[in-house]
Design an enzyme around this catalytic site. Structure first.
Site, PDB file in Angstrom:
ATOM      1  N   ARG A  42      32.850  52.256 105.793  1.00  0.00           N
ATOM      2  CA  ARG A  42      32.634  53.371 106.731  1.00  0.00           C
ATOM      3  C   ARG A  42      33.928  53.740 107.461  1.00  0.00           C
ATOM      4  O   ARG A  42      34.149  54.907 107.777  1.00  0.00           O
ATOM      5  CB  ARG A  42      31.537  53.019 107.731  1.00  0.00           C
ATOM      6  CG  ARG A  42      30.197  53.058 107.044  1.00  0.00           C
ATOM      7  CD  ARG A  42      29.048  52.899 107.999  1.00  0.00           C
ATOM      8  NE  ARG A  42      27.824  53.228 107.307  1.00  0.00           N
ATOM      9  CZ  ARG A  42      26.627  52.812 107.666  1.00  0.00           C
ATOM     10  NH1 ARG A  42      26.487  52.051 108.725  1.00  0.00           N
ATOM     11  NH2 ARG A  42      25.566  53.168 106.984  1.00  0.00           N
ATOM     12  N   LYS A  77       6.379  52.966  99.755  1.00  0.00           N
ATOM     13  CA  LYS A  77       5.210  53.707 100.235  1.00  0.00           C
ATOM     14  C   LYS A  77       5.229  55.179  99.890  1.00  0.00           C
ATOM     15  O   LYS A  77       6.241  55.843 100.059  1.00  0.00           O
ATOM     16  CB  LYS A  77       5.147  53.590 101.750  1.00  0.00           C
ATOM     17  CG  LYS A  77       4.764  52.238 102.260  1.00  0.00           C
ATOM     18  CD  LYS A  77       4.687  52.381 103.749  1.00  0.00           C
ATOM     19  CE  LYS A  77       4.242  51.167 104.491  1.00  0.00           C
ATOM     20  NZ  LYS A  77       4.500  51.411 105.917  1.00  0.00           N
ATOM     21  N   GLY A  93      20.778  53.900 101.454  1.00  0.00           N
ATOM     22  CA  GLY A  93      19.811  52.820 101.556  1.00  0.00           C
ATOM     23  C   GLY A  93      19.703  51.983 100.300  1.00  0.00           C
ATOM     24  O   GLY A  93      20.716  51.628  99.692  1.00  0.00           O
ATOM     25  N   GLY A 133      18.546  57.437 106.111  1.00  0.00           N
ATOM     26  CA  GLY A 133      17.566  58.263 106.825  1.00  0.00           C
ATOM     27  C   GLY A 133      17.932  59.741 106.789  1.00  0.00           C
ATOM     28  O   GLY A 133      17.080  60.603 106.565  1.00  0.00           O
TER      29      GLY A 133
HETATM   30  P1  AMP Z   1      11.546  52.105 100.713  1.00  0.00           P
HETATM   31  O1  AMP Z   1      12.098  51.548 101.990  1.00  0.00           O
HETATM   32  O2  AMP Z   1      10.274  52.848 100.868  1.00  0.00           O
HETATM   33  O3  AMP Z   1      12.584  52.866  99.919  1.00  0.00           O
HETATM   34  O4  AMP Z   1      11.146  50.869  99.857  1.00  0.00           O
HETATM   35  C1  AMP Z   1      12.064  49.946  99.387  1.00  0.00           C
HETATM   36  C2  AMP Z   1      11.342  48.684  99.119  1.00  0.00           C
HETATM   37  O5  AMP Z   1      10.314  48.936  98.174  1.00  0.00           O
HETATM   38  C3  AMP Z   1      12.193  47.603  98.528  1.00  0.00           C
HETATM   39  O6  AMP Z   1      12.344  46.587  99.473  1.00  0.00           O
HETATM   40  C4  AMP Z   1      11.395  47.118  97.331  1.00  0.00           C
HETATM   41  O7  AMP Z   1      11.292  45.718  97.257  1.00  0.00           O
HETATM   42  C5  AMP Z   1      10.026  47.720  97.568  1.00  0.00           C
HETATM   43  N1  AMP Z   1       9.277  47.889  96.330  1.00  0.00           N
HETATM   44  C6  AMP Z   1       9.662  48.542  95.224  1.00  0.00           C
HETATM   45  N2  AMP Z   1       8.742  48.426  94.244  1.00  0.00           N
HETATM   46  C7  AMP Z   1       7.737  47.686  94.741  1.00  0.00           C
HETATM   47  C8  AMP Z   1       6.516  47.214  94.213  1.00  0.00           C
HETATM   48  N3  AMP Z   1       6.143  47.477  92.962  1.00  0.00           N
HETATM   49  N4  AMP Z   1       5.723  46.464  95.008  1.00  0.00           N
HETATM   50  C9  AMP Z   1       6.105  46.192  96.280  1.00  0.00           C
HETATM   51  N5  AMP Z   1       7.244  46.612  96.839  1.00  0.00           N
HETATM   52  C10 AMP Z   1       8.063  47.343  96.076  1.00  0.00           C
END
Ligand code: AMP
Length: 393
Positions: free
Chosen positions: A36, A197, A350, A373
């Site tokens: 950064r 999610k 991220g 974000g």
């Molecule tokens: P996000 O912050 O929504 O981008 O989610 C990232 C997180 O999603 C990471 O820590 C991954 O471990 C998790 N992730 C990805 N695929 C899966 C899955 N099939 N089941 C549970 N967690 C998951």
């Protein structure tokens, strides 16, 4: 198009630059990743070379409005002085005596760094008086902190009420790659979404369905879509209350003629752990006691066919639980496909940025966003306050 420092005369002027110096540190305060700081150098060097008096500010960590030596920008001052080959002076406050004295006696080409802007709680409140005082140190405002551009704080937006405001080179680059890819993409345009999610990314999916030719969905969020299509997903992550929404999004894709790809096979685990037993099964045949942890090899091939022909690809979110080596394969394979794709490849910050870096393919991508974000909000089609406040060309 936003004005940049190239569009104004900075010579002899005091220029307040909001940087993103929120660097990771070890327990002794040593900076563990200087990217950064390195990333901010082109803007600062330009200002030095054009005889500006450069006043830098940034936040570091979450000191929650209180002065806390743990979050001092001292380590940043030292590293930045090395990077610039020039002594950067550090004020021991933000708008107090020290800042005022140091900035009022500056010569052309000098650089002063203010202390952590979050040492004052008014920063995050975007307090008008605080913004005004901060602005009074300078004659021009430059925002170059994309990572905080989605926040309306004093140093990221508030000061712009009192000063001519333009972007630095880092924000210019983010707007070029994120903006052009999203709004003026060379087609076919493919977006890949992953992560845990659906609920976090509903607005992103909605916005992307208006723009892309193909939307690829992997990661944990895919299972809500699979279930919405009537499949048994065993113990995979699922947002039951989003099943109807998933159905609607599938319908919307169809009506917009957007191809929406979901996993056709998955790597399931016996439990959520690094050492879980694992096997590959068809997406329609996930056993009751198992959970989907990664996309399978057939899915990688399906995604590859589409990605090989794409001209623009945006990627946000891992394809599986990539933190566990055993379930990182799908995410790593997608990174490899993008690295050799004949396309503009833009990686949201991220987790996807971390995944690309982990497999050593960061320099094979066209652009990796510096803001997790902020880039997500950009993909949602939201107006970012730290960008909106800058002057148009
Ligand atoms: P996000 O912050 O929504 O981008 O989610 C990232 C997180 O999603 C990471 O820590 C991954 O471990 C998790 N992730 C990805 N695929 C899966 C899955 N099939 N089941 C549970 N967690 C998951």
């Amino acid at each position: 198009m936003k004005k940049t420092i190239r569009d104004i005369d900075v010579s002899g002027k005091k220029v307040l630059v909001r940087c993103d110096f929120n660097v990771p540190q070890d327990e002794n305060g040593n900076i563990t990743d200087t990217r950064r700081i390195v990333g901010a150098v082109p803007t600062i060097k330009y200002l030095i070379e054009h005889n500006a008096k450069t006043i830098l500010c940034s936040h570091l960590g979450r000191p929650k409005g209180e002065v806390n030596p743990k979050y001092s920008l001292k380590p940043v001052q030292e590293e930045l002085s090395k990077e610039l080959g020039k002594d950067v002076k550090l004020a021991n406050d933000i708008i107090g005596e020290s800042a005022k004295t140091l900035t009022s006696n500056m010569k052309d080409g000098e650089v002063v760094l203010l202390e952590n802007v979050r040492f004052d709680k008014r920063e995050e409140e975007n307090d008008r008086e605080f913004s005004k005082e901060l602005a009074s140190l300078a004659e021009i405002y430059v925002n170059d902190a994309f990572g905080t551009a989605h926040r309306a704080h004093s140093s990221t937006a508030g000061v712009s009420e009192f000063l001519p405001s333009v972007s630095g080179f880092l924000i210019e680059k983010e707007l070029k790659f994120l903006g052009d890819s999203l709004n003026n993409p060379e087609r076919p345009f493919v977006a890949i979404l992953g992560g845990k999610k659906v609920s976090d990314k509903i607005t992103v999916i909605n916005n992307l369905l208006e723009k892309v030719d193909t939307l690829i969905i992997g990661g944990g969020m895919a299972y809500t879509f699979l279930k919405a299509q009537g499949m048994n997903i065993g113990k995979s992550v699922c947002e039951e209350d989003k099943l109807d929404l998933a159905k609607e999004l599938l319908k919307k894709a169809e009506s917009k003629n957007v191809k929406l790809l979901l996993p056709v096979d998955v790597v399931v685990g016996s439990e959520f752990s690094e050492t879980a037993e694992s096997k590959v099964v068809k997406a329609s045949e996930i056993p009751d006691d198992w959970m989907g942890m990664d996309i399978g090899p057939e899915t990688v091939e399906e995604f590859k066919k589409v990605l090989e022909n794409a001209k623009t690809v945006m990627w946000n979110g891992p394809m599986g639980v990539f933190e566990f080596e055993k379930f990182a394969c799908g995410t790593n394979e997608v990174a490899k496909i993008l690295a050799s794709a004949n396309a503009t490849t833009v990686i949201g910050g991220g987790d996807s940025a971390a995944a690309v870096e982990k497999v050593g393919l960061a320099d094979k991508m066209t652009h990796i966003s510096t803001g997790g974000g902020a880039s997500l909000e950009f993909l949602e089609g939201k107006v970012l306050p730290g960008i909106d406040c800058l002057e148009d060309k």
